[in-house]
Design an enzyme around this catalytic site. Structure first.
Site, PDB file in Angstrom:
ATOM      1  N   ALA A   9       0.830  -1.215   0.000  1.00  0.00           N
ATOM      2  CA  ALA A   9       0.000   0.000   0.000  1.00  0.00           C
ATOM      3  C   ALA A   9       0.859   1.258   0.000  1.00  0.00           C
ATOM      4  CB  ALA A   9      -0.936  -0.009   1.210  1.00  0.00           C
TER       5      ALA A   9
ATOM      6  N   ASN B   9       3.355   3.971  -2.393  1.00  0.00           N
ATOM      7  CA  ASN B   9       2.952   4.895  -3.459  1.00  0.00           C
ATOM      8  C   ASN B   9       2.418   4.187  -4.689  1.00  0.00           C
ATOM      9  OD1 ASN B   9       3.431   7.260  -2.089  1.00  0.00           O
ATOM     10  ND2 ASN B   9       5.519   7.505  -2.855  1.00  0.00           N
TER      11      ASN B   9
ATOM     12  N   ARG C  62      14.030   1.362  -4.412  1.00  0.00           N
ATOM     13  CA  ARG C  62      15.428   1.675  -4.705  1.00  0.00           C
ATOM     14  C   ARG C  62      15.753   3.065  -4.189  1.00  0.00           C
ATOM     15  NH1 ARG C  62      18.284   2.061 -10.423  1.00  0.00           N
ATOM     16  NH2 ARG C  62      16.244   2.749 -11.075  1.00  0.00           N
TER      17      ARG C  62
ATOM     18  N   ARG D  79      19.853  -1.982  -8.851  1.00  0.00           N
ATOM     19  CA  ARG D  79      18.683  -2.858  -8.793  1.00  0.00           C
ATOM     20  C   ARG D  79      19.061  -4.189  -8.150  1.00  0.00           C
ATOM     21  NH1 ARG D  79      14.332  -1.107 -11.926  1.00  0.00           N
ATOM     22  NH2 ARG D  79      14.844   0.692 -13.184  1.00  0.00           N
TER      23      ARG D  79
ATOM     24  N   ASN E 227      13.887  -8.257  -1.697  1.00  0.00           N
ATOM     25  CA  ASN E 227      12.615  -8.301  -2.416  1.00  0.00           C
ATOM     26  C   ASN E 227      12.243  -9.712  -2.854  1.00  0.00           C
ATOM     27  OD1 ASN E 227      12.254  -5.656  -1.917  1.00  0.00           O
ATOM     28  ND2 ASN E 227      12.586  -4.921  -3.993  1.00  0.00           N
TER      29      ASN E 227
ATOM     30  N   THR F 280       7.221  -5.290  -8.511  1.00  0.00           N
ATOM     31  CA  THR F 280       8.396  -5.162  -7.640  1.00  0.00           C
ATOM     32  C   THR F 280       9.700  -5.309  -8.433  1.00  0.00           C
ATOM     33  OG1 THR F 280       7.110  -6.127  -5.832  1.00  0.00           O
ATOM     34  CG2 THR F 280       9.491  -6.117  -5.555  1.00  0.00           C
TER      35      THR F 280
ATOM     36  N   HIS G 112      13.981  -4.881 -17.712  1.00  0.00           N
ATOM     37  CA  HIS G 112      13.601  -3.560 -17.201  1.00  0.00           C
ATOM     38  C   HIS G 112      14.820  -2.981 -16.511  1.00  0.00           C
ATOM     39  CE1 HIS G 112      11.193  -0.330 -15.749  1.00  0.00           C
ATOM     40  NE2 HIS G 112      11.273  -0.677 -14.494  1.00  0.00           N
TER      41      HIS G 112
END
Length: 313
Positions: free
Chosen positions: A12, A14, A84, A90, A97, A121, A177
């Site tokens: 929950a 941003n 991050r 990353r 994560n 994520t 990504h």
């Protein structure tokens, strides 16, 4: 009011909070917002419900710290994880994560065995790898959101450069990504015209570079967070494509098993999204250079996934 499909958003913060808001505003789904922090998902859900009469929706939004309310979800958008920070690679996000995604996926699939998992994520491609491994789902039901965001950034930069409406620009970005993403200017058009006819090569190269660094640029400006308006919009766009069975082709991170000559690697490719999830990988004709760039991107993702496997032994 009965019988609306349920969409769960995990995290929950941003991205998750804004995704839940955008889903609520669609007025087509029941929305469940899950977070480990007590009070935050409940408070945000209440706030969203109270915006309903003003914004004209009657979506049921439930905030919770557990997973009971997620039972029977059609799609789960997973945004949970640490963000991050400036200067953080990353890869440094990886171990933390991966463990978060592992536990979230276990909780979700125990209650929604038919759910489609939509990962947001970071590091994105590696998190899709974790979710696929933990869930043992068919690859069509574990999808990463990256390419929609990357191409949205590219579309925005081109629209600004040419002073045209953003929706008039179509762009395709493949690959991992991050730093190895592969924007395809040849498949990027403005009202159907190839962008290379409209923008000089050096300006286009600059736009491609800025697209590649788009996330880092925003992290650098915000100082204490990362992008969330465009990422949440991109995730919800994919939810709509799936839930409305649009069969729309959008760049998504999925497991490739031979497509584009790539075997057993999760990477961003054009995917037809519909009620079955990632229903088909669409193969574009690529130049030798584009293919080489995609190969390099795949190699980087493979290394990341090997690291995850090592960390999660």
């Amino acid at each position: 009011m009965m019988g609306r499909p349920k969409i769960t958003v995990v995290g929950a913060g941003n991205v998750g909070g804004t995704a839940a808001q955008r889903l609520a505003e669609r007025d087509q789904y029941d929305v469940v917002l899950v977070d480990i922090v007590e009070g935050v998902p409940q408070g945000k859900a209440l706030d969203m419900a109270q915006a309903g009469p003003v914004c004209g929706y009657s979506t049921r939004v439930v905030g919770t710290n557990g997973y009971e309310e997620t039972a029977g979800s059609s799609v789960a958008v997973i945004t949970s994880g640490i963000a991050r920070k400036p200067g953080m690679s990353r890869d440094e996000l990886l171990a933390t994560n991966a463990k978060i995604v592992q536990s979230v996926v276990k909780e979700l699939i125990a209650r929604s065995p038919e759910v489609i998992l939509l990962l947001v994520t970071n590091p994105l491609d590696a998190m899709v790898h974790v979710a696929l491994k933990v869930s043992k789902f068919p690859k069509s039901r574990v999808i990463g959101m990256a390419g929609v965001l990357d191409s949205a950034r590219m579309r925005a930069f081109i629209a600004h450069e040419l002073n045209v409406p953003g929706p008039d620009v179509e762009a395709m970005v493949l690959g991992g990504h991050g730093d190895t993403m592969v924007p395809l200017p040849r498949y990027t058009t403005v009202k159907g015209k190839p962008v290379s006819d409209l923008i000089s090569k050096d300006r286009l190269d600059a736009i491609v570079k800025r697209t590649r660094e788009g996330g880092a640029e925003i992290v650098g400006l915000l100082k204490t967070g990362s992008a969330f308006y465009a990422p949440s919009a991109s995730a919800v766009d994919m939810v709509d494509a799936i839930m409305q069975d649009q069969k729309r082709v959008v760049p998504s991170a999925v497991l490739c098993e031979g497509e584009y000559g790539l075997k057993n690697v999760i990477i961003g490719v054009p995917v037809k999204l519909g009620r079955g999830g990632a229903e088909q990988v669409i193969e574009y004709e690529l130049t030798a250079g584009e293919r080489a760039a995609l190969e390099a991107s795949a190699t980087a993702v493979r290394e990341l996934c090997a690291n995850v496997d090592r960390l999660m032994m």
